[in-house]
Write an enzyme that holds these catalytic residues in place. Sequence first.
Site, PDB file in Angstrom:
ATOM      1  N   ALA A  29       0.838  -1.189   0.000  1.00 10.20           N
ATOM      2  CA  ALA A  29       0.000   0.000   0.000  1.00 10.20           C
ATOM      3  C   ALA A  29       0.879   1.246   0.000  1.00 10.20           C
ATOM      4  CB  ALA A  29      -0.905  -0.004   1.229  1.00 10.20           C
ATOM      5  N   TYR A  30       0.448   2.262  -0.724  1.00 13.02           N
ATOM      6  CA  TYR A  30       1.187   3.518  -0.795  1.00 13.02           C
ATOM      7  C   TYR A  30       0.579   4.524   0.163  1.00 13.02           C
ATOM      8  CZ  TYR A  30       4.024   1.621  -4.383  1.00 13.02           C
ATOM      9  OH  TYR A  30       4.924   0.829  -5.037  1.00 13.02           O
ATOM     10  N   ILE A  31       1.446   5.139   0.947  1.00 11.70           N
ATOM     11  CA  ILE A  31       1.028   6.091   1.971  1.00 11.70           C
ATOM     12  C   ILE A  31       1.094   7.514   1.434  1.00 11.70           C
ATOM     13  CG2 ILE A  31       1.478   6.882   4.335  1.00 11.70           C
ATOM     14  CD1 ILE A  31       0.726   3.817   3.837  1.00 11.70           C
TER      15      ILE A  31
END
Length: 165
Positions: A29-31
């Site tokens: 997942a990209y923050i």
Amino acid sequence: MAKEIERKFLVRNDGWRIEAASSSQFLQAYIASGDDRSIRVRIIDGTKARLTVKIGREMLSRDEFEYDIPVSDANELADLSIGIVLEKVRHRVEHKGYIWEIDVYSGTYEGLIVAEVEIEDEKARPELPAWIGREITGDRRYSNLVMATEDLSRELIHGVPAAAR
């Protein structure tokens, strides 16, 4: 500072499966993301987690910083992610002195299979296994960040419709 230098390819067939030495389930997942940087969290087999910062505009070579973090923190960060949470199984294959990582996507990108090989410098040209297809190094559509933030699943899995060409 670590430098990541890798080439990326589509996978032509399942010939790699008999050579696979190990595999791990990834949730990625990209923050945060910017023009030349990204922060992602990756949960591996539900038991380990890493936070990664990548900086650089080049797709072949970028600065990379990775840190182990608690799985509970990673799960919270994944819940706060931007875009699509990527799901894949990564298989490791050794071929002619190089480690190839074959990502078999599930979820939104079910059916997409991509191989990456890390190389020692930008001029290195590892021998390509017979199961390797078209090179996609530098094709931003196959960047995990782009795949997470722009849903390209129809295009990457089924191709661009003739009417859109």
